[in-house]
Enzyme design. Structure first.
Site, mmCIF file in Angstrom:
data_model
loop_
_atom_site.group_PDB
_atom_site.id
_atom_site.type_symbol
_atom_site.label_atom_id
_atom_site.label_comp_id
_atom_site.label_asym_id
_atom_site.label_seq_id
_atom_site.Cartn_x
_atom_site.Cartn_y
_atom_site.Cartn_z
ATOM 1 N N TYR A 37 0.822 -1.214 0.000
ATOM 2 C CA TYR A 37 0.000 0.000 0.000
ATOM 3 C C TYR A 37 0.853 1.258 0.000
ATOM 4 C CZ TYR A 37 0.747 1.141 4.968
ATOM 5 O OH TYR A 37 1.297 1.512 6.167
ATOM 6 N N ARG A 56 7.151 3.721 -5.576
ATOM 7 C CA ARG A 56 7.406 2.861 -4.410
ATOM 8 C C ARG A 56 6.421 1.685 -4.374
ATOM 9 N NH1 ARG A 56 7.907 5.690 1.322
ATOM 10 N NH2 ARG A 56 5.653 5.803 1.135
ATOM 11 N N LYS A 155 6.623 -1.648 1.550
ATOM 12 C CA LYS A 155 5.479 -1.101 2.283
ATOM 13 C C LYS A 155 4.324 -2.086 2.134
ATOM 14 C CE LYS A 155 3.302 3.366 3.098
ATOM 15 N NZ LYS A 155 3.503 3.428 4.534
ATOM 16 N N GLU A 188 13.196 3.826 12.809
ATOM 17 C CA GLU A 188 12.210 4.825 12.371
ATOM 18 C C GLU A 188 11.053 4.863 13.358
ATOM 19 O OE1 GLU A 188 10.519 3.599 8.591
ATOM 20 O OE2 GLU A 188 10.467 1.512 9.223
HETATM 21 C C1 PLP Z 1 7.140 2.652 8.571
HETATM 22 C C2 PLP Z 1 7.149 3.966 7.870
HETATM 23 N N1 PLP Z 1 8.295 4.659 7.817
HETATM 24 C C3 PLP Z 1 8.357 5.868 7.213
HETATM 25 C C4 PLP Z 1 7.243 6.446 6.645
HETATM 26 C C5 PLP Z 1 7.325 7.794 6.002
HETATM 27 O O1 PLP Z 1 7.296 7.680 4.613
HETATM 28 P P1 PLP Z 1 6.791 8.852 3.667
HETATM 29 O O2 PLP Z 1 7.697 10.023 3.903
HETATM 30 O O3 PLP Z 1 6.954 8.269 2.298
HETATM 31 O O4 PLP Z 1 5.386 9.149 4.019
HETATM 32 C C6 PLP Z 1 6.029 5.749 6.674
HETATM 33 C C7 PLP Z 1 4.852 6.344 6.051
HETATM 34 O O5 PLP Z 1 3.828 5.813 5.927
HETATM 35 C C8 PLP Z 1 5.984 4.487 7.290
HETATM 36 O O6 PLP Z 1 4.849 3.774 7.351
#
Ligand code: PLP
Length: 304
Positions: A37, A56, A155, A188
């Site tokens: 997703y 992505r 993701k 993260e």
């Molecule tokens: C686990 C995780 N890390 C980092 C991010 C940040 O990613 P982005 O800057 O592409 O929204 C997300 C965003 O959904 C996430 O689910």
């Protein structure tokens, strides 16, 4: 009483209200988290950094051998369909592709054909105090899964580690949790990337090798730092370095740059949003305005 935001769902090309949208209980996304997703938003009706998100999505699909039965233009058309029906200035957008339905069993070959679900709902502005005062974050006991398992850079719909880490934060009334890996490196937040200004004043964000999603905000911010000749170190961050940081902030597509006020109940730096966060946040907002202007032209040319 505030009314809940309107939510619409495109299921395989047809738009439904939230009460009518249906997906089979034999769908592998439901049974096994066998799905991928993306989440983004619209700004004045125009999807934000959509091509990055679709890139992505396709990359995630490749990494788990989930073939998307839609071209990029078809996905954009389906997104436009649900956004047109929703008709709001600022929408949260979640694009989900599951491997599909089939007889129950782990074999991916049992799936018939992939299902596409796009959820669009109104996205009210986030509380201002997140940005003026900062947020409270904890370090979770739940670890981020290692890159040798399903790489966190996919993701996928398999977010249970992150769900449990967030639950830890929630119990402590914190905004979010940071997750470590099995080597004790910071990875993260549960749905965001993390950045620090360490004790020596060096800006850092963990490398992909620590096991994290390559965030689109992270990628754009790294580009901004390169353009502005701001040094960023992509070397592992250990807990001690995190705890001594002068500044910490989270980044994500919908929330942008969110500064931390406390980590595990202790003030981060001065306890209010720091100067590097401020500088980068301002630069990022300006960058967004610029690229969103181009995105608007392109989107409106196809969706007048
Ligand atoms: C686990 C995780 N890390 C980092 C991010 C940040 O990613 P982005 O800057 O592409 O929204 C997300 C965003 O959904 C996430 O689910």
């Amino acid at each position: 009483m505030p009314t809940s935001p309107k939510r619409l769902v495109n299921v395989n090309g047809q738009v439904f209200s939230e009460h009518e949208a249906r997906i089979s209980v034999f769908d592998r996304g439901f049974l096994f988290g066998d799905s991928i997703y993306e989440v983004t938003q619209t700004i004045e009706g125009v999807p934000f950094m959509l091509d990055d998100h679709l890139d992505r999505l396709y990359r995630s699909g490749e990494k788990i051998a989930l073939q998307l039965p839609y071209s990029r233009d078809e996905l954009k058309k389906e997104l436009a369909r649900v956004l047109k029906a929703l008709a709001v200035e600022q929408a949260y957008v979640r694009i989900i592709i599951t491997r599909g339905e089939g007889e129950i069993g782990l074999d991916p070959g049992l799936a018939t054909s992939a299902n596409l679900v796009i959820i669009a709902k109104e996205l009210p502005p986030y509380p201002r105090h997140w940005y003026t005062e900062g947020v409270d974050v904890i370090v979770a006991h739940t670890l981020r899964n290692p890159t040798e398992s399903i790489d966190p850079n996919v993701k996928s719909g398999n977010y249970l580690n992150n769900v449990m880490a967030f639950a830890e934060a929630s119990r402590l009334k914190a905004f979010d949790a940071l997750m470590l890996n099995h080597r004790g490196e910071v990875t993260e937040g549960t749905t965001s990337n993390v950045w620090i200004v360490n004790e020596q004043g060096l800006l850092k964000t963990p490398p992909l090798a620590s096991g994290l999603l390559e965030g689109i905000t992270r990628k754009h911010l790294l580009e901004i730092c390169r353009e502005q000749k701001i040094e960023v170190s992509l070397t592992p961050i250990h807990l001690e370095e995190l705890q001594k940081a002068q500044e910490i902030f989270l980044t994500s597509s919908t929330k942008r740059l969110v500064p931390l006020r406390t980590l595990d109940g202790k003030a981060v730096g001065s306890g209010s949003p720091g100067p590097i966060w401020r500088q980068l946040s301002t630069a990022y907002d300006a960058h967004v305005q610029k690229i969103q202007a181009q995105a608007r032209e392109q989107w409106q040319a196809v969706n007048p």
